[in-house]
Design an enzyme around this catalytic site. Structure first.
Site, short mmCIF file in Angstrom:
data_model
loop_
_atom_site.label_atom_id
_atom_site.label_comp_id
_atom_site.label_asym_id
_atom_site.label_seq_id
_atom_site.Cartn_x
_atom_site.Cartn_y
_atom_site.Cartn_z
N CYS A 194 19.00 20.07 62.24
CA CYS A 194 18.52 19.90 60.94
C CYS A 194 17.71 18.39 60.59
O CYS A 194 16.82 18.02 61.27
CB CYS A 194 19.31 20.34 60.04
SG CYS A 194 18.63 20.89 58.31
N VAL A 195 18.14 17.96 59.41
CA VAL A 195 17.71 16.67 59.09
C VAL A 195 18.03 15.51 60.00
O VAL A 195 17.14 14.48 60.28
CB VAL A 195 18.45 16.30 57.77
CG1 VAL A 195 19.98 16.31 57.78
CG2 VAL A 195 17.71 14.94 57.26
#
Length: 579
Positions: free
Chosen positions: A313-314
């Site tokens: 993800c991030v």
């Protein structure tokens, strides 16, 4: 359900029907006014489309009442189902209890709600001539409103709640009130029984040691379970918006344990939950003082040239920036491969999360970050809103109205274990990436004074997306393949942002799609991809082995604490436990 145990409602009066007609009219007027406000002119609807929608709604409503009256109204013995193709015939698991179709009143309520939902959704979709983001906001708001107004969410229009209240003498509502007050006190909706889980015992329990620590992260080195390991180690970067142990849940679900058992030297970064001391941290800190520091630490400890990396993800977005910085510095060979779990670099198709980055939302973020960090409960609420039907209203019904006990579920326990975020960096992330999409503009972002360019990244990459991902949509994750210059294997996993990643082979769940030939677009990929049942993890392990399968014996620094980096404490470490 035995209808004799259900509280008997009464047929709506003429005054009540007029009230509902007025409510629907006001809802329609509000939508017209909202649409007009987007453009500053008359509502941008095609009159023919609106007339067709309104006519269809009126016809369906009259047909519903005619079926209801022809079958005897509240006195009927058997239901009169809606014809196939009608919105009122749509399957919806909120109405799976038999009473919703077997009892005439609840059947009428259910079908009326489905018709109204279809009507208001079509009206939102009929808005034309406005900015696509504004239209998406209207559609999102309409869906959220309709989810909230579902008759399943209210005690007097939910047959399960009515029956439970009668059977328990109202005890379910008392237990539900207790649950609700407890949630209000902690400021967060509870999904599961957190007392059933203990870090280091039945979750985040893969053996290992913390061997390096900074104000930003702890580095965990997991104990090998094989006599030999791949020479090139694996370094995992979980997202700092959640706790790392989504990849180390119960042993049968743990990606970390599985990777260790596959003969990999596994290291993992456990990010610190932000506090006031981290108020000035920016992306440079997570790239230089986080990812590159961890890469160099592992390389130095094991005496290897490079590491395999995973960014989730991030952290995957950040890993892309890290690779671009290393490429700009001429140090790309520090990373042998990069795997991206549901990560985005191009935010032009970022989905509903992009709706939370307008000026008003930024003002709210600033207000909530007065102490220099953003309380993780805000992000948890945001993610819950993306799937309000499943992550909010389902629990309102079960926990507050039915008064049910919370089931023990490790994934939901992790979901509620929130992490605070540095305010300055979080705001930059939302504006520079989600709003302005600067990461894919060569030279638009600099790290430590060095402009970065994703098109210079030639590191072999494995890009995994989830077919039903509502946080990092498939189309958005695919766009990563359009910016890197090196070899890329794209894999599409069944399910979404979490279950699509955390899918161990032993579970025999879901499926994945691959395509050996390079495809130009995601549509081309879907048209040519081959489906394989089960977990995609073995495919990833084979890909890693295809880069370099050289192995070494487990001695010295390959054992946690056995090299120049002595053990600080046992895994999972202190940082994951800090609130």
């Amino acid at each position: 359900m035995d209808q004799s145990n259900v509280m008997e409602p009464h047929l709506p009066t003429l005054e009540q029907m007029q009230q509902w007609t007025q409510v629907i009219g006001r809802a329609q007027q509000l939508m017209l006014e909202q649409a007009a406000g987007m453009t500053g002119q008359a509502p941008p609807f095609d009159p023919e489309i609106v007339a067709r929608i309104q006519t269809g709604f009126a016809d369906e409503g009259l047909a519903l009442w005619q079926r209801f009256l022809d079958s005897g109204g509240l006195l009927r013995d058997t239901p009169e189902p809606a014809p196939p193709g009608s919105p009122a015939a749509r399957k919806d698991r909120r109405f799976s209890d038999p009473a919703w179709t077997e009892h005439p009143f609840y059947d009428l309520v259910r079908q009326s709600y489905l018709l109204l939902s279809d009507y208001l959704t079509k009206m939102a979709d009929a808005v034309d001539g406005v900015d696509p983001k504004e239209k998406a906001r209207l559609r999102f708001a309409t869906a959220g409103l309709l989810d909230a107004l579902s008759p399943s969410n209210f005690p007097l229009t939910n047959p399960q709640v009515v029956q439970k209240t009668i059977e328990s003498g109202g005890e379910n509502l008392v237990r539900g009130l207790k649950h609700m007050l407890a949630d209000m006190e902690k400021g967060q909706l509870t999904h599961t029984d957190g007392t059933a889980f203990e870090l280091g015992r039945n979750i985040a329990a893969t053996p290992g040691k913390v061997i390096h620590e900074t104000p930003l992260y702890q580095l965990i080195h997991y104990a090998p379970s094989t006599d030999t390991v791949l020479e090139t180690p694996l370094l995992i970067f979980p997202p700092w918006i959640n706790r790392f142990y989504i990849l180390d849940l119960s042993p049968e679900k743990s990606f970390v344990k599985w990777a260790v058992d596959q003969g990999l030297s596994v290291f993992l970064v456990s990010w610190k939950s932000a506090d006031a001391s981290m108020k000035d941290m920016v992306w440079d800190d997570y790239i230089l003082g986080g990812q590159i520091d961890a890469i160099d630490t592992v390389r130095d400890l094991l005496g290897v040239e490079s590491v395999h990396t995973i960014g989730y993800c991030v952290a995957g977005t950040t890993l892309a920036a890290t690779l671009a910085l290393l490429a700009a510095r001429g140090e790309a060979d520090k990373v042998a491969s990069a795997t991206f779990f549901t990560a985005q670099v191009d935010f032009s198709k970022a989905g509903d999360l992009a709706l939370f980055v307008d000026d008003e939302q930024m003002k709210l973020v600033d207000q909530l970050s007065a102490g220099g960090f953003l309380d993780g409960r805000y992000m948890a609420a945001t993610f819950n809103l993306l799937r309000g039907r499943d992550l909010i209203w389902n629990y309102v019904v079960n926990n507050y109205l039915l008064g049910q006990d919370y089931p023990p579920f490790d994934l939901l326990h992790w979901n509620g274990d929130t992490t605070n975020l540095p305010a300055r960096w979080h705001r930059d992330y939302l504006t520079q990436l989600y709003r302005d999409n600067l990461l894919v503009v060569p030279g638009a972002i600099s790290v430590a004074g060095t402009p970065i360019d994703l098109t210079r990244v030639t590191t072999p990459a494995y890009v995994q997306a989830g077919r039903e991902d509502h946080i990092a949509p498939l189309e958005s994750v695919w766009k990563l393949t359009e910016h890197f210059a090196g070899p890329i294997r794209f894999l599409l996993a069944g399910s979404g942002h979490i279950a699509g990643v955390v899918n161990p082979p032993s579970a025999m769940k879901y499926q994945y799609w691959t395509c050996d030939a390079k495809q130009a677009t995601i549509d081309d990929f879907l048209a040519h991809a081959t489906e394989t049942k089960g977990s995609w993890w073995p495919d990833w392990r084979a890909w890693i082995g295809g880069i370099d399968e050289k192995s070494v014996a487990v001695t010295g620094a390959r054992i946690p604490g056995g090299g120049k980096r002595k053990a600080i404490e046992d895994a999972p470490g202190r940082y994951v436990k800090q609130r």
